[in-house]
Scaffold this motif. Structure first.
Motif, PDB file in Angstrom:
ATOM      1  N   ARG A  22       1.983   9.318  -5.943  1.00  0.00           N
ATOM      2  CA  ARG A  22       2.510  10.637  -5.591  1.00  0.00           C
ATOM      3  C   ARG A  22       3.528  11.093  -6.632  1.00  0.00           C
ATOM      4  NH1 ARG A  22       7.698  12.511  -4.825  1.00  0.00           N
ATOM      5  NH2 ARG A  22       7.729  14.282  -3.443  1.00  0.00           N
ATOM      6  N   ASN A  23       4.433  10.199  -7.034  1.00  0.00           N
ATOM      7  CA  ASN A  23       5.426  10.552  -8.041  1.00  0.00           C
ATOM      8  C   ASN A  23       4.772  10.892  -9.375  1.00  0.00           C
ATOM      9  OD1 ASN A  23       7.555  10.336  -6.309  1.00  0.00           O
ATOM     10  ND2 ASN A  23       8.227   8.334  -7.036  1.00  0.00           N
ATOM     11  N   GLU A  24       3.725  10.164  -9.758  1.00  0.00           N
ATOM     12  CA  GLU A  24       3.010  10.490 -10.993  1.00  0.00           C
ATOM     13  C   GLU A  24       2.408  11.882 -10.916  1.00  0.00           C
ATOM     14  OE1 GLU A  24       0.116   7.447 -11.741  1.00  0.00           O
ATOM     15  OE2 GLU A  24       1.636   5.913 -12.068  1.00  0.00           O
ATOM     16  N   PRO A  65      -4.497  13.226  -8.594  1.00  0.00           N
ATOM     17  CA  PRO A  65      -4.670  12.185  -7.587  1.00  0.00           C
ATOM     18  C   PRO A  65      -6.088  11.621  -7.621  1.00  0.00           C
ATOM     19  CG  PRO A  65      -4.328  14.344  -6.550  1.00  0.00           C
ATOM     20  CD  PRO A  65      -4.244  14.533  -8.031  1.00  0.00           C
ATOM     21  N   SER A  66      -6.202  10.326  -7.454  1.00  0.00           N
ATOM     22  CA  SER A  66      -7.496   9.668  -7.472  1.00  0.00           C
ATOM     23  C   SER A  66      -7.478   8.473  -6.530  1.00  0.00           C
ATOM     24  CB  SER A  66      -7.831   9.199  -8.889  1.00  0.00           C
ATOM     25  OG  SER A  66      -8.913   8.297  -8.871  1.00  0.00           O
ATOM     26  N   VAL A  67      -8.322   8.497  -5.516  1.00  0.00           N
ATOM     27  CA  VAL A  67      -8.399   7.384  -4.582  1.00  0.00           C
ATOM     28  C   VAL A  67      -8.894   6.136  -5.305  1.00  0.00           C
ATOM     29  CG1 VAL A  67      -9.545   6.519  -2.505  1.00  0.00           C
ATOM     30  CG2 VAL A  67      -8.712   8.865  -2.575  1.00  0.00           C
ATOM     31  N   THR A  68      -9.870   6.294  -6.178  1.00  0.00           N
ATOM     32  CA  THR A  68     -10.409   5.144  -6.914  1.00  0.00           C
ATOM     33  C   THR A  68      -9.324   4.480  -7.754  1.00  0.00           C
ATOM     34  OG1 THR A  68     -12.578   6.194  -6.988  1.00  0.00           O
ATOM     35  CG2 THR A  68     -12.174   4.414  -8.561  1.00  0.00           C
ATOM     36  N   THR A  69      -8.562   5.283  -8.474  1.00  0.00           N
ATOM     37  CA  THR A  69      -7.473   4.744  -9.287  1.00  0.00           C
ATOM     38  C   THR A  69      -6.430   4.072  -8.407  1.00  0.00           C
ATOM     39  OG1 THR A  69      -7.812   6.436 -10.970  1.00  0.00           O
ATOM     40  CG2 THR A  69      -5.658   5.348 -10.948  1.00  0.00           C
ATOM     41  N   VAL A  79       0.818  -1.217   0.000  1.00  0.00           N
ATOM     42  CA  VAL A  79       0.000   0.000   0.000  1.00  0.00           C
ATOM     43  C   VAL A  79       0.854   1.271   0.000  1.00  0.00           C
ATOM     44  CG1 VAL A  79      -1.731   1.325   1.280  1.00  0.00           C
ATOM     45  CG2 VAL A  79      -2.049  -1.132   0.915  1.00  0.00           C
ATOM     46  N   PRO A  80       1.828   1.423   0.916  1.00  0.00           N
ATOM     47  CA  PRO A  80       2.654   2.642   0.853  1.00  0.00           C
ATOM     48  C   PRO A  80       3.434   2.765  -0.456  1.00  0.00           C
ATOM     49  CG  PRO A  80       2.984   1.517   2.936  1.00  0.00           C
ATOM     50  CD  PRO A  80       2.144   0.618   2.082  1.00  0.00           C
ATOM     51  N   TRP A  81       3.884   1.627  -0.992  1.00  0.00           N
ATOM     52  CA  TRP A  81       4.609   1.650  -2.263  1.00  0.00           C
ATOM     53  C   TRP A  81       3.729   2.214  -3.375  1.00  0.00           C
ATOM     54  CZ3 TRP A  81       8.893   2.022  -4.664  1.00  0.00           C
ATOM     55  CH2 TRP A  81       9.029   1.619  -5.985  1.00  0.00           C
ATOM     56  N   MET A  82       2.474   1.785  -3.425  1.00  0.00           N
ATOM     57  CA  MET A  82       1.568   2.260  -4.466  1.00  0.00           C
ATOM     58  C   MET A  82       1.189   3.724  -4.247  1.00  0.00           C
ATOM     59  SD  MET A  82       1.579  -0.303  -6.439  1.00  0.00           S
ATOM     60  CE  MET A  82       0.388   0.262  -7.640  1.00  0.00           C
TER      61      MET A  82
END
Length: 99
Positions: free
Chosen positions: A54-56, A64-68, A46-49
């Motif tokens: 964040r980098n994107e 930013p998109s929680v769903t994505t 989870v933190p990795w994703m």
């Protein structure tokens, strides 16, 4: 979106713990031994994703998109399970076809 909601880990996200380490110790202690490898994998995934999203956003002007993010976490968890992460195979829903 609670990522652990789709997993079979009896855990709650951090809430009133003073540190993440306190949450981790509580959660690990409440998780049955057979599910701990899955918990550890999810705790790394989870933190990795989140970091990748964040980098994107920072470097590629993504929105930013929680769903994505949740969809990507699920897809990556499925890939990890198919690649041999036995802990994730135990905790992921059976309808994900990784078993």
């Amino acid at each position: 979106h609670d990522v652990l909601a789709w997993a079979r880990i009896p855990s709650q996200p951090p809430s009133n713990e003073p540190t993440l380490t306190d949450w981790w110790q509580r959660t690990k202690g409440q998780t049955p031994h057979a599910l701990r490898k899955g918990l550890q994998s999810i705790a790394m995934l989870v933190p990795w994703m989140i970091w990748k999203q964040r980098n994107e956003c920072v470097f590629e002007n993504a929105r930013p998109s929680v769903t994505t993010l949740v969809d990507r976490i699920k897809a990556e968890a499925k890939c990890w399970a198919q690649a041999g992460s036995l802990g994730l195979r135990v905790v992921l829903p059976t309808n994900w076809d990784v078993h």
